[in-house]
Motif scaffolding. Structure first.
Motif, mmCIF file in Angstrom:
data_model
loop_
_atom_site.group_PDB
_atom_site.id
_atom_site.type_symbol
_atom_site.label_atom_id
_atom_site.label_comp_id
_atom_site.label_asym_id
_atom_site.label_seq_id
_atom_site.Cartn_x
_atom_site.Cartn_y
_atom_site.Cartn_z
ATOM 1 N N LEU A 1 0.840 -1.196 0.000
ATOM 2 C CA LEU A 1 0.000 0.000 0.000
ATOM 3 C C LEU A 1 0.875 1.247 0.000
ATOM 4 N N GLY A 2 0.570 2.143 -0.924
ATOM 5 C CA GLY A 2 1.201 3.451 -0.961
ATOM 6 C C GLY A 2 0.106 4.490 -0.896
ATOM 7 N N ASP A 3 0.152 5.351 0.093
ATOM 8 C CA ASP A 3 -0.910 6.343 0.297
ATOM 9 C C ASP A 3 -2.292 5.679 0.340
ATOM 10 N N GLY A 4 -2.356 4.498 0.958
ATOM 11 C CA GLY A 4 -3.617 3.797 1.132
ATOM 12 C C GLY A 4 -4.112 3.030 -0.084
ATOM 13 N N GLN A 5 -3.388 3.129 -1.202
ATOM 14 C CA GLN A 5 -3.794 2.451 -2.437
ATOM 15 C C GLN A 5 -2.892 1.250 -2.702
ATOM 16 N N VAL A 6 -3.451 0.195 -3.280
ATOM 17 C CA VAL A 6 -2.647 -0.972 -3.647
ATOM 18 C C VAL A 6 -1.747 -0.592 -4.818
ATOM 19 N N VAL A 7 -0.433 -0.747 -4.617
ATOM 20 C CA VAL A 7 0.539 -0.437 -5.666
ATOM 21 C C VAL A 7 1.377 -1.657 -6.036
ATOM 22 N N GLY A 8 1.040 -2.814 -5.465
ATOM 23 C CA GLY A 8 1.762 -4.024 -5.819
ATOM 24 C C GLY A 8 1.450 -5.148 -4.859
ATOM 25 N N SER A 9 2.171 -6.232 -5.064
ATOM 26 C CA SER A 9 2.052 -7.387 -4.180
ATOM 27 C C SER A 9 3.438 -7.941 -3.909
ATOM 28 N N ILE A 10 3.555 -8.638 -2.790
ATOM 29 C CA ILE A 10 4.821 -9.252 -2.414
ATOM 30 C C ILE A 10 4.488 -10.500 -1.603
ATOM 31 N N ALA A 11 5.292 -11.531 -1.774
ATOM 32 C CA ALA A 11 5.000 -12.795 -1.108
ATOM 33 C C ALA A 11 6.278 -13.562 -0.827
ATOM 34 N N SER A 12 6.173 -14.467 0.131
ATOM 35 C CA SER A 12 7.196 -15.487 0.320
ATOM 36 C C SER A 12 6.499 -16.827 0.162
ATOM 37 N N PHE A 13 7.230 -17.795 -0.355
ATOM 38 C CA PHE A 13 6.670 -19.112 -0.607
ATOM 39 C C PHE A 13 7.793 -20.137 -0.577
ATOM 40 N N VAL A 14 7.427 -21.391 -0.437
ATOM 41 C CA VAL A 14 8.409 -22.464 -0.402
ATOM 42 C C VAL A 14 8.329 -23.245 -1.710
ATOM 43 N N MET A 15 9.494 -23.388 -2.348
ATOM 44 C CA MET A 15 9.577 -24.168 -3.584
ATOM 45 C C MET A 15 10.772 -25.104 -3.471
ATOM 46 N N GLU A 16 10.484 -26.378 -3.575
ATOM 47 C CA GLU A 16 11.530 -27.402 -3.495
ATOM 48 C C GLU A 16 12.376 -27.234 -2.239
ATOM 49 N N GLY A 17 11.724 -26.896 -1.136
ATOM 50 C CA GLY A 17 12.397 -26.786 0.150
ATOM 51 C C GLY A 17 13.042 -25.443 0.442
ATOM 52 N N ASP A 18 13.096 -24.558 -0.534
ATOM 53 C CA ASP A 18 13.699 -23.237 -0.349
ATOM 54 C C ASP A 18 12.611 -22.182 -0.214
ATOM 55 N N THR A 19 12.777 -21.266 0.741
ATOM 56 C CA THR A 19 11.853 -20.142 0.859
ATOM 57 C C THR A 19 12.319 -19.051 -0.099
ATOM 58 N N GLU A 20 11.407 -18.597 -0.946
ATOM 59 C CA GLU A 20 11.705 -17.572 -1.948
ATOM 60 C C GLU A 20 10.782 -16.388 -1.750
ATOM 61 N N ILE A 21 11.184 -15.261 -2.318
ATOM 62 C CA ILE A 21 10.302 -14.094 -2.340
ATOM 63 C C ILE A 21 10.011 -13.724 -3.788
ATOM 64 N N THR A 22 8.889 -13.063 -3.958
ATOM 65 C CA THR A 22 8.492 -12.564 -5.266
ATOM 66 C C THR A 22 7.704 -11.280 -5.051
ATOM 67 N N TYR A 23 7.741 -10.402 -6.016
ATOM 68 C CA TYR A 23 6.951 -9.171 -5.920
ATOM 69 C C TYR A 23 6.547 -8.716 -7.303
ATOM 70 N N TRP A 24 5.500 -7.900 -7.326
ATOM 71 C CA TRP A 24 4.999 -7.314 -8.576
ATOM 72 C C TRP A 24 4.573 -5.896 -8.240
ATOM 73 N N ILE A 25 5.123 -4.948 -8.956
ATOM 74 C CA ILE A 25 4.869 -3.531 -8.687
ATOM 75 C C ILE A 25 4.108 -2.914 -9.856
ATOM 76 N N ASP A 26 3.088 -2.130 -9.555
ATOM 77 C CA ASP A 26 2.345 -1.395 -10.578
ATOM 78 C C ASP A 26 3.321 -0.526 -11.362
#
Length: 154
Positions: free
Chosen positions: A59-84
């Motif tokens: 959230l930027g100024d109360g508005q959704v400006v992207g997403s971010i996550a952590s997840f497990v793939m093949e035993g490794d914790t990874e991060i990913t993000y997507w920005i407007d």
């Protein structure tokens, strides 16, 4: 800027972000058809149901400006993000990664990025991730195999 848990009401906005042609090209490793809403919804249901995945909106100024996550793939914790794309170059990704790193204590933490995505490589290395190798994978968005850089934060 803040992070909050992903809500159903965010899905329309995220779908629009994730079908922007320039964003899709930069991300490279995307859905086969970014305009397929049914596939997007099915993917979101799957990842939201996974207890090893932490999904947030940015959230930027109360508005959704992207997403971010952590997840497990093949035993490794990874991060990913997507920005407007409307807020690219404004430090959103860097701040969001820093906020996520405060929430995710797992180390090592992994990330992958298309090697030619210099902005994401900068975001991750500034956050302390180190480049540990490369791989070649098929990038749906480009309909070709491309090089992907693998990063780790210890």
């Amino acid at each position: 800027m803040t992070l909050r848990g992903l809500e159903d009401a965010d899905l329309d906005t995220l779908f629009e972000f994730m079908r922007d042609p320039e964003s899709v090209r930069m991300a490279a490793f995307t859905a086969k058809d970014p305009n397929d809403r049914e596939a997007f919804d099915a993917h979101m249901r799957r990842i939201r149901a996974n207890p090893e995945t932490m999904n947030h909106v940015i959230l930027g100024d109360g508005q959704v400006v992207g997403s971010i996550a952590s997840f497990v793939m093949e035993g490794d914790t990874e991060i990913t993000y997507w920005i407007d794309r409307a807020v690219w170059g404004q430090g959103v990704a860097g701040r969001a990664v820093a906020l996520l790193l405060d929430l995710v204590s797992t180390r090592p933490l992994h990330a992958r990025v298309a090697t030619d995505n210099a902005a994401s490589l900068r975001v991750l290395t500034r956050a302390g991730f180190e480049i540990v190798g490369t791989d070649v994978g098929y990038a749906e968005a480009r309909k070709a195999e491309i090089e992907e850089t693998i990063l780790v934060l210890n």
